[in-house]
Motif scaffolding. Structure first.
Motif, PDB file in Angstrom:
ATOM      1  N   PRO A   1       0.808  -1.384   0.068  1.00 32.26           N
ATOM      2  CA  PRO A   1       0.102  -0.010   0.244  1.00 32.26           C
ATOM      3  C   PRO A   1       1.264   1.296   0.040  1.00 32.26           C
ATOM      4  N   LEU A   2       0.518   2.241  -0.882  1.00 30.97           N
ATOM      5  CA  LEU A   2       1.186   3.665  -0.822  1.00 30.97           C
ATOM      6  C   LEU A   2       0.528   4.189   0.021  1.00 30.97           C
ATOM      7  N   GLN A   3       1.492   5.093   0.587  1.00 26.24           N
ATOM      8  CA  GLN A   3       0.027   6.758   1.403  1.00 26.24           C
ATOM      9  C   GLN A   3       0.309   7.712   0.217  1.00 26.24           C
ATOM     10  N   LEU A   4      -0.405   8.953   0.831  1.00 30.46           N
ATOM     11  CA  LEU A   4      -0.564  10.219   0.038  1.00 30.46           C
ATOM     12  C   LEU A   4       0.697  10.496   0.396  1.00 30.46           C
ATOM     13  N   PRO A   5       1.124  11.487  -1.006  1.00 29.85           N
ATOM     14  CA  PRO A   5      -0.232  11.818  -2.688  1.00 29.85           C
ATOM     15  C   PRO A   5      -0.688  10.523  -3.237  1.00 29.85           C
ATOM     16  N   TRP A   6       0.029   9.013  -2.968  1.00 24.59           N
ATOM     17  CA  TRP A   6      -1.038   8.014  -3.700  1.00 24.59           C
ATOM     18  C   TRP A   6      -2.184   7.964  -3.539  1.00 24.59           C
ATOM     19  N   TYR A   7      -3.410   7.862  -4.087  1.00 21.63           N
ATOM     20  CA  TYR A   7      -4.808   7.243  -3.714  1.00 21.63           C
ATOM     21  C   TYR A   7      -5.016   6.398  -4.744  1.00 21.63           C
ATOM     22  N   ARG A   8      -5.113   4.960  -4.121  1.00 22.10           N
ATOM     23  CA  ARG A   8      -5.139   3.781  -4.756  1.00 22.10           C
ATOM     24  C   ARG A   8      -6.313   3.535  -5.597  1.00 22.10           C
ATOM     25  N   ILE A   9      -6.420   3.436  -7.322  1.00 17.76           N
ATOM     26  CA  ILE A   9      -7.204   3.532  -8.209  1.00 17.76           C
ATOM     27  C   ILE A   9      -8.322   2.975  -7.917  1.00 17.76           C
ATOM     28  N   ALA A  10      -8.524   1.676  -7.637  1.00 17.42           N
ATOM     29  CA  ALA A  10      -9.702   0.604  -7.161  1.00 17.42           C
ATOM     30  C   ALA A  10     -10.605   1.190  -5.862  1.00 17.42           C
TER      31      ALA A  10
END
Length: 185
Positions: free
Chosen positions: A146-155
């Motif tokens: 899992p990536l943290q912000l600023p990354w948003y999980r597209i699903a």
């Protein structure tokens, strides 16, 4: 023959429910870079062409879209015997498999990483202003962790945030970003 407009989200939701691939379709061949470029094109509001579908009740082997993209998959693993039967209505994708599989992976599934792990798609919400060295304006990364912000999980756009309006989602993300920035100071 008729033309019926539909949103991409509606099409994605119908994959493996009523929309399938006929057994004569080639395997999924797009590389990860092509997948990233399609997402960038969508974010830029570029047209991605039309899709061609065939509605039938004929007995034809129906193949599901991969929930986790495997580039060397045994396609027979994805046949749906129930949908393949005569008198069972199904819709086959005749043109657009690569694009629809590319969209299905980040919104409803994943890809198989180089180390054979499930890697989900994340979008960097801080991009969109300056293109990167490949010319992509909107950064997407597949990650097994899992990536943290600023990354948003597209699903999450279809699952967790699917019933929320964009203002609610933006407010939540902006608050989280503000908290991160405050902590970093």
């Amino acid at each position: 023959m008729s033309y019926k407009p539909s949103s991409l989200f509606r099409l994605i939701e119908e994959l493996n429910r009523s929309i399938f691939l006929p057994h004569i379709q080639r395997p999924f061949v797009w590389e990860e870079d092509q997948m990233l470029r399609l997402f960038d094109s969508l974010m830029r509001n570029y047209p991605i062409q039309t899709f061609l579908f065939w509605r039938t009740k004929d007995e034809i082997k129906a193949r599901k879209f991969m929930e986790r993209v495997e580039w060397d998959a045994d396609l027979s693993d994805f046949y749906d015997p129930g949908k393949s039967k005569k008198d069972v209505e199904k819709v086959f994708v005749l043109d657009g498999q690569q694009r629809l599989q590319t969209l299905y992976a980040p919104f409803c599934g994943a890809i198989t990483s180089a180390d054979n792990r499930r890697a989900e798609a994340y979008f960097d919400i801080t991009t969109g202003i300056v293109p990167d060295d490949r010319g992509l304006l909107h950064r997407v990364q597949f990650s097994a962790e899992p990536l943290q912000l600023p990354w948003y999980r597209i699903a999450d756009a279809i699952s967790r945030d699917g019933q929320r309006n964009s203002e609610e989602v933006a407010d939540r993300i902006n608050s989280s970003m503000d908290n991160l920035n405050a902590t970093a100071r």
